[in-house]
Design a protein around this motif. Structure first.
Motif, PDB file in Angstrom:
ATOM      1  N   ASN A 119       0.734  -1.161   0.300  1.00 57.72           N
ATOM      2  CA  ASN A 119      -0.069  -0.112   0.200  1.00 57.72           C
ATOM      3  C   ASN A 119       0.799   1.448  -0.152  1.00 57.72           C
ATOM      4  N   LYS A 120       0.857   2.416  -1.135  1.00 55.62           N
ATOM      5  CA  LYS A 120       1.883   2.935  -1.179  1.00 55.62           C
ATOM      6  C   LYS A 120       1.171   4.771  -1.593  1.00 55.62           C
ATOM      7  N   ASN A 121       1.603   5.335  -0.819  1.00 60.60           N
ATOM      8  CA  ASN A 121       1.293   6.974  -1.015  1.00 60.60           C
ATOM      9  C   ASN A 121       2.218   7.639  -2.592  1.00 60.60           C
ATOM     10  N   PHE A 122       0.760   7.895  -3.185  1.00 61.87           N
ATOM     11  CA  PHE A 122       1.218   7.722  -4.470  1.00 61.87           C
ATOM     12  C   PHE A 122       2.485   8.523  -4.840  1.00 61.87           C
ATOM     13  N   LEU A 123       3.098   9.372  -3.532  1.00 55.12           N
ATOM     14  CA  LEU A 123       4.061   9.854  -3.413  1.00 55.12           C
ATOM     15  C   LEU A 123       5.441   8.927  -3.604  1.00 55.12           C
ATOM     16  N   GLU A 128       9.174   4.914  -6.904  1.00 59.22           N
ATOM     17  CA  GLU A 128       9.829   3.575  -6.272  1.00 59.22           C
ATOM     18  C   GLU A 128       9.623   2.750  -8.246  1.00 59.22           C
ATOM     19  N   ASP A 129       7.950   3.297  -8.140  1.00 59.39           N
ATOM     20  CA  ASP A 129       7.243   2.394  -9.435  1.00 59.39           C
ATOM     21  C   ASP A 129       7.545   2.878 -10.686  1.00 59.39           C
ATOM     22  N   ILE A 130       7.242   4.189 -10.841  1.00 56.37           N
ATOM     23  CA  ILE A 130       7.635   5.019 -11.846  1.00 56.37           C
ATOM     24  C   ILE A 130       8.692   5.929 -12.517  1.00 56.37           C
ATOM     25  N   GLY A 131       9.480   6.047 -11.213  1.00 59.49           N
ATOM     26  CA  GLY A 131      11.573   6.485 -11.507  1.00 59.49           C
ATOM     27  C   GLY A 131      10.985   7.537 -11.604  1.00 59.49           C
ATOM     28  N   LEU A 132      12.327   8.670 -10.796  1.00 58.67           N
ATOM     29  CA  LEU A 132      12.642   9.993 -11.603  1.00 58.67           C
ATOM     30  C   LEU A 132      13.009   9.874 -12.808  1.00 58.67           C
ATOM     31  N   TYR A 174      12.348  12.260  -0.477  1.00 62.37           N
ATOM     32  CA  TYR A 174      11.214  11.782  -2.560  1.00 62.37           C
ATOM     33  C   TYR A 174      10.443  13.532  -2.953  1.00 62.37           C
ATOM     34  N   LEU A 175      10.342  14.070  -1.509  1.00 63.47           N
ATOM     35  CA  LEU A 175       9.495  15.707  -1.972  1.00 63.47           C
ATOM     36  C   LEU A 175      10.506  16.323  -2.779  1.00 63.47           C
TER      37      LEU A 175
END
Ligand code: SF4
Ligand code: SF4
Ligand code: FES
Lengths: 298, 371
Positions: A119-123, A128-132, A174-175
């Motif tokens: 369960n992940k916050n969109f941030l 982590e899953d889409i990537g910077l 992350y922010l």
């Protein structure tokens, strides 16, 4: 990527612009939202304070619905939902006996939670899953010159052990990382990882709004154009209550507070209006004007 | 041997100089604690560095400081871990703890804040009547229940960075509340209700904690003060129906029953419901003032276009709301509240075994699934 999407009560109620902007940006970053429209409130820690078994059952119900949805994981857009749900998940995942007891409470609805939901916050999901790198490639309007002060919300930064910081030690940065990747400038100030004061707004307004007021003032003094937060409850205390907060810190405030998906939306080329930025209590016009002057790639 | 740079915050009130930072270089193995490096600097470079310490084993609670901005025990933080959180990746910042006045360098006035607050909660057992002839006989579970709070070593690390105390110095705070639970949870104590009432009726007590998890995060002994505060609230509202000074009781009651009725939060109702029997019902007098003070908030919400006016009076029920009501009924119908305290039970043996032998566990699960 398909995700079981829990928008949370506040984004459907007092901050509809959050829910709206998430729906707008999801397809652009490659997320398909399977909205959990039968799921219930996470309890925001208040139900757990009243009765742990009740809070754990209600959240196990949401997890079970998410596991049925066919999504790769569950996603939320609220730090408080993340924290409250992670707390229940920690207990549910720790003990088979306890989990069986809770699942019995869900049996009449033919629901059952199986240990180990992600369960992940969109941030978190974005980094982590889409990537910077991927995010950088999607940016249509680099927010060059926009100075953004990050505000996390307690529930996605503490306690680190429960929130899997061992596996993801940079979750509390992350922010800043995202702000830099979309071309804006992240502003350092003392309040970024502190408490917005929302949990005691109805119980001790002075404590609550002194907290909010100080962080807003510090961000202004550090030269920020706006704050950004992944938590709609922080947003309520920082934006909706801002005119009130200034009385507790004896100074002028007046700094806009963006929801995290709104900031991403701007960088992806969406217009402030589409992202509901007109629905804030503190005007976002100055930010919108700066953004309007920036070039959007075709 | 690696070289560590300590950046120590110095201050002595009698010098008349303002507080300032001073750097010391110490050669030491990374597995040694920060305290050893501070003592080494004191022994070899500057004998006037002020630090309080004794056991050097995380037992006495004297060496609390802030390391790179986070409160911790200096004897319990390894140099190599400290350098990993250094702001510039090399220099270890060491400051006195927060929320308490500084006496000298890294020594803070624990008496003025921490110990006063602990005294505030009457930190001793108040038995009912004369003590028994021999020892008290107490159920094992009851003592296990309070062991977590008994682990507190009164280092003040949680007090240092409590985010409510930062804005409200009168807040009773994390460590003292944890101490209060130590006696509220003890069956030999006869003052349970009085203790709870006392903390609930103090506007800087039970309901002044902002739920920020800071104390949970930093406590070196796993006391989780915030969790103890939540247990105190649970006892105060659930067992004694104590109407506190901050409206915490009504807020909890309103929140919990809105979810029972609607399934999701109906914020427009939460505020008025927290203060009385619904917006059109009778308000209790102390709540009236607060509600009037909050009215501009709701109005601001509607005016900014955030909250459609209809939303204020209309809220959708979830399609399966009846099922949620049934869940409430079942759980509220139990004789005792069920609580799982991970500090006491830990991860269960099954789960641990499954993690260490995944193949076997998966096989068992598959068998179970087919039977
Ligand atoms: S959770 Fe409460 S007691 Fe603990 S640090 Fe935060 S405000 Fe203080
Ligand atoms: S609760 Fe933990 S951090 Fe606070 S004084 Fe006790 S041992 Fe120290
Ligand atoms: S010296 Fe005793 S706790 Fe650190």
């Amino acid at each position: 990527m398909k995700v079981a999407y829990w928008p949370g009560c506040v984004s459907r109620g007092f901050t509809p612009e959050l829910h709206g902007s998430m729906e707008k940006i999801a397809p652009k970053v490659g997320i398909e939202l399977l909205e959990l429209d039968r799921a219930n409130c996470c309890g925001a820690g208040v139900i757990a304070e009243h009765n742990q078994e009740l809070a754990d059952t209600l959240n196990a119900r949401t997890f079970a619905l998410a596991q049925q949805s066919g999504g790769a994981m569950m996603m939320n857009i609220c730090s408080t939902c993340q924290g409250a749900q992670s707390e229940c998940q920690e207990r549910l995942d720790a003990s088979t006996e306890y989990r069986d007891l809770i699942n019995e409470n869900l049996a009449p609805e033919k629901l059952s939670y199986e240990k180990g939901i992600t369960n992940k916050n969109f941030l978190w999901l974005l980094v982590e899953d889409i990537g910077l790198e991927k995010l950088a490639s999607l940016v249509k309007r680099p927010l060059d010159g926009l100075r953004i002060a990050p505000f996390y919300g307690c529930y996605i930064i503490r306690p680190t052990e429960r929130l899997a910081y061992r596996e993801h030690p940079e979750r509390d940065q992350y922010l800043e990382q995202v702000i830099d990747v979309i071309g804006a400038e992240s502003v350092a100030y003392t309040g970024s990882h502190k408490c917005c004061g929302f949990p005691v707004i109805t119980m001790n307004k002075e404590t609550s709004l002194t907290q909010a007021g100080r962080h807003l003032g510090d961000a202004i003094d550090a030269g920020a154009d706006a704050l950004v937060t992944p938590c709609p409850l922080c947003h309520l205390n920082l934006d909706l209550q801002q005119p009130e907060a200034k009385k507790f810190v004896n100074r002028e405030l007046g700094i806009p507070v963006l929801h995290f998906p709104q900031l991403i939306g701007l960088a992806l080329g969406l217009e402030p209006k589409e992202l509901g930025m007109g629905k804030h209590v503190v005007s976002t016009k100055a930010v919108a004007a700066k953004v309007a002057a920036m070039a959007v790639a075709a | 041997m690696p070289n560590y740079v300590l950046n120590i915050r110095r201050f002595s009130p009698e010098s008349g100089e303002p507080a300032h930072w001073e750097k010391f270089e110490v050669e030491m193995e990374g597995h040694r604690p920060v305290l050893d490096a501070i003592l080494h600097a004191r022994n070899t470079e500057d004998g006037s560095i002020g630090i309080r310490c004794s056991c050097q084993a995380a037992i006495c609670g004297s060496c609390g400081v802030r390391i790179n901005g986070n409160p911790a025990l200096a004897c319990n933080t390894l140099l190599r871990d400290a350098v990993a959180t250094a702001k510039d990746g090399a220099t270890i910042d060491i400051e006195p703890m927060g929320n308490m006045p500084v006496i000298k360098d890294l020594i803070v006035d624990m008496d003025a804040v921490h110990w006063k607050k602990v005294q505030r909660v009457v930190p001793w057992l108040i038995p009912a009547g004369e003590p028994p002839e021999r020892e008290y006989v107490v159920p094992h579970e009851a003592m296990v229940d309070v062991t977590q709070t008994m682990a507190c070593i009164h280092c003040g690390v949680c007090v240092s960075d409590c985010l409510s105390m930062e804005v409200d110095p009168e807040f009773v705070g994390p460590a003292a509340h944890a101490k209060a639970y130590r006696f509220v949870g003890d069956p030999r104590d006869a003052a349970t209700e009085t203790r709870l009432r006392d903390l609930a009726e103090d506007p800087h007590g039970l309901y002044d904690c902002t739920h920020c998890f800071k104390c949970v995060e930093v406590c070196p002994k796993g006391v989780s003060p915030m969790n103890q505060i939540m247990r105190l609230r649970r006892r105060a509202t659930g067992d004694f129906k104590i109407k506190d000074a901050n409206n915490g009781y009504r807020h909890e009651k309103a929140f919990v029953s809105i979810i029972e009725k609607w399934g999701t939060l109906h914020e427009a109702k939460l505020l008025p419901d927290s203060y009385g029997e619904g917006i059109f019902g009778k308000l209790n007098p102390e709540a009236q003032k607060q509600l009037i003070a909050s009215a501009p908030t709701a109005v601001r919400g509607v005016l900014s276009g955030k909250v459609p006016p209809l939303k204020v009076i209309h809220h959708h029920k979830l399609p399966d709301q009846k099922k949620i009501k049934d869940i409430y009924k079942k759980i509220h119908g139990r004789d005792d509240r069920i609580e799982l305290n991970l500090y006491i039970v830990g991860e269960d043996a099954d789960a641990l075994a499954a993690e260490s032998a995944p193949a076997e566990a998966a096989a068992t699960a598959a068998d179970g699934g087919e039977s």
